[in-house]
Design a protein around this motif. Structure first.
Motif, mmCIF file in Angstrom:
data_model
loop_
_atom_site.group_PDB
_atom_site.id
_atom_site.type_symbol
_atom_site.label_atom_id
_atom_site.label_comp_id
_atom_site.label_asym_id
_atom_site.label_seq_id
_atom_site.Cartn_x
_atom_site.Cartn_y
_atom_site.Cartn_z
ATOM 1 N N GLN A 175 0.843 -1.183 0.000
ATOM 2 C CA GLN A 175 0.000 0.000 0.000
ATOM 3 C C GLN A 175 0.889 1.248 0.000
ATOM 4 O O GLN A 175 1.775 1.384 0.834
ATOM 5 C CB GLN A 175 -0.912 0.025 1.231
ATOM 6 N N VAL A 176 0.635 2.159 -0.932
ATOM 7 C CA VAL A 176 1.393 3.397 -1.013
ATOM 8 C C VAL A 176 0.949 4.332 0.101
ATOM 9 O O VAL A 176 -0.249 4.499 0.339
ATOM 10 C CB VAL A 176 1.195 4.053 -2.387
ATOM 11 N N GLN A 177 1.917 4.940 0.768
ATOM 12 C CA GLN A 177 1.610 5.892 1.832
ATOM 13 C C GLN A 177 2.158 7.264 1.482
ATOM 14 O O GLN A 177 3.259 7.387 0.946
ATOM 15 C CB GLN A 177 2.203 5.424 3.161
ATOM 16 N N LEU A 178 1.370 8.289 1.805
ATOM 17 C CA LEU A 178 1.770 9.674 1.630
ATOM 18 C C LEU A 178 1.780 10.313 3.013
ATOM 19 O O LEU A 178 0.758 10.267 3.721
ATOM 20 C CB LEU A 178 0.801 10.421 0.724
ATOM 21 N N VAL A 179 2.878 10.905 3.385
ATOM 22 C CA VAL A 179 3.002 11.517 4.705
ATOM 23 C C VAL A 179 3.382 12.981 4.547
ATOM 24 O O VAL A 179 4.471 13.302 4.060
ATOM 25 C CB VAL A 179 4.040 10.780 5.566
ATOM 26 N N GLU A 180 2.462 13.863 4.960
ATOM 27 C CA GLU A 180 2.710 15.303 4.887
ATOM 28 C C GLU A 180 3.388 15.788 6.157
ATOM 29 O O GLU A 180 3.169 15.234 7.239
ATOM 30 C CB GLU A 180 1.409 16.085 4.702
ATOM 31 N N SER A 181 4.155 16.845 6.017
ATOM 32 C CA SER A 181 4.782 17.498 7.169
ATOM 33 C C SER A 181 4.977 18.969 6.845
ATOM 34 O O SER A 181 4.912 19.366 5.672
ATOM 35 C CB SER A 181 6.123 16.838 7.510
ATOM 36 N N GLY A 182 5.200 19.758 7.892
ATOM 37 C CA GLY A 182 5.527 21.165 7.693
ATOM 38 C C GLY A 182 4.416 22.137 8.008
ATOM 39 O O GLY A 182 4.621 23.356 7.925
ATOM 40 N N GLY A 183 3.238 21.648 8.349
ATOM 41 C CA GLY A 183 2.164 22.558 8.700
ATOM 42 C C GLY A 183 2.411 23.230 10.038
ATOM 43 O O GLY A 183 3.362 22.903 10.750
ATOM 44 N N GLY A 184 1.561 24.197 10.360
ATOM 45 C CA GLY A 184 1.710 24.887 11.637
ATOM 46 C C GLY A 184 0.984 26.205 11.649
ATOM 47 O O GLY A 184 0.129 26.464 10.802
ATOM 48 N N LEU A 185 1.346 27.022 12.630
ATOM 49 C CA LEU A 185 0.744 28.338 12.821
ATOM 50 C C LEU A 185 1.740 29.404 12.396
ATOM 51 O O LEU A 185 2.910 29.358 12.808
ATOM 52 C CB LEU A 185 0.356 28.519 14.286
ATOM 53 N N VAL A 186 1.282 30.344 11.593
ATOM 54 C CA VAL A 186 2.153 31.415 11.110
ATOM 55 C C VAL A 186 1.344 32.689 11.015
ATOM 56 O O VAL A 186 0.120 32.654 10.817
ATOM 57 C CB VAL A 186 2.767 31.028 9.742
ATOM 58 N N GLN A 187 2.010 33.809 11.157
ATOM 59 C CA GLN A 187 1.339 35.099 11.007
ATOM 60 C C GLN A 187 1.175 35.445 9.531
ATOM 61 O O GLN A 187 1.954 34.981 8.673
ATOM 62 C CB GLN A 187 2.134 36.194 11.706
ATOM 63 N N ALA A 188 0.178 36.255 9.258
ATOM 64 C CA ALA A 188 -0.036 36.716 7.891
ATOM 65 C C ALA A 188 1.236 37.366 7.356
ATOM 66 O O ALA A 188 1.912 38.105 8.071
ATOM 67 C CB ALA A 188 -1.201 37.701 7.848
ATOM 68 N N GLY A 189 1.540 37.043 6.088
ATOM 69 C CA GLY A 189 2.767 37.541 5.484
ATOM 70 C C GLY A 189 3.943 36.598 5.621
ATOM 71 O O GLY A 189 4.975 36.782 4.962
ATOM 72 N N GLY A 190 3.789 35.594 6.461
ATOM 73 C CA GLY A 190 4.859 34.648 6.698
ATOM 74 C C GLY A 190 4.891 33.535 5.662
ATOM 75 O O GLY A 190 4.138 33.538 4.683
ATOM 76 N N SER A 191 5.782 32.566 5.905
ATOM 77 C CA SER A 191 5.988 31.462 4.970
ATOM 78 C C SER A 191 5.955 30.129 5.695
ATOM 79 O O SER A 191 6.296 30.044 6.883
ATOM 80 C CB SER A 191 7.348 31.602 4.266
#
Length: 119
Positions: free
Chosen positions: A1-17
Motif C-alpha cells: 500500500q502506497v503511503q503519503l506523509v505530509e509534514s511542515g504545517g503549523g501556525l504562522v502570522q499573515a505575510g509569513g511562509s
C-alpha cells in the motif's frame, strides 16, 4: 500500500511562509502526477497546485499564483509546496495527492496537515 506523509504545517502570522513536504512510499513516484489540495473549515476540498509526472508542467489555483511554488524530487520521492505571503484565507487542512493517469490508474491521499494563518 502506497503511503503519503505530509509534514511542515503549523501556525504562522499573515505575510509569513511555510514549507509543506509530502513523502511517498514505494518505487513508482516518478509515474505520479502530484497535487496539493486544501480544505478550509466548513468548505469543500479544493486544488491548490499540481505538478505532472514529467515534472515540466505545473498548475496553480488563481488564489495562490505568485505566492506558492510546487516542486518535486524524484530521487527522494518527495513533493514540496513552498507557501509565501500567507494570508488568513489560506488557513486549511492541506492534503497531498498522488495519481497515475496512464496504465494502471491509481489515486492516493495523505492524512493532511493543518495550516493556520493568523491576522
Amino acid at each position: 500500500q502506497v503511503q503519503l506523509v505530509e509534514s511542515g504545517g503549523g501556525l504562522v502570522q499573515a505575510g509569513g511562509s511555510l514549507r509543506l513536504s509530502c513523502a511517498v512510499s514505494g518505487r513508482a513516484f516518478s509515474t505520479y502526477t502530484m497535487g496539493w489540495f486544501r480544505q478550509p473549515p466548513g468548505r469543500e476540498r479544493e486544488i491548490v497546485a499540481g505538478i505532472r509526472w514529467t515534472g515540466n508542467t505545473t498548475y496553480y489555483a488563481d488564489s495562490v499564483k505568485g505566492r506558492f511554488t510546487i516542486s518535486r524530487d524524484n530521487a527522494k520521492n518527495t513533493v514540496t509546496l513552498q507557501m509565501d505571503s500567507l494570508k488568513p484565507e489560506d488557513t486549511a487542512v492541506y492534503f497531498c495527492n498522488a495519481k497515475r493517469e496512464f496504465g494502471i490508474r491509481v489515486n492516493y491521499w495523505g492524512q493532511g496537515t493543518q495550516v493556520t494563518v493568523s491576522s
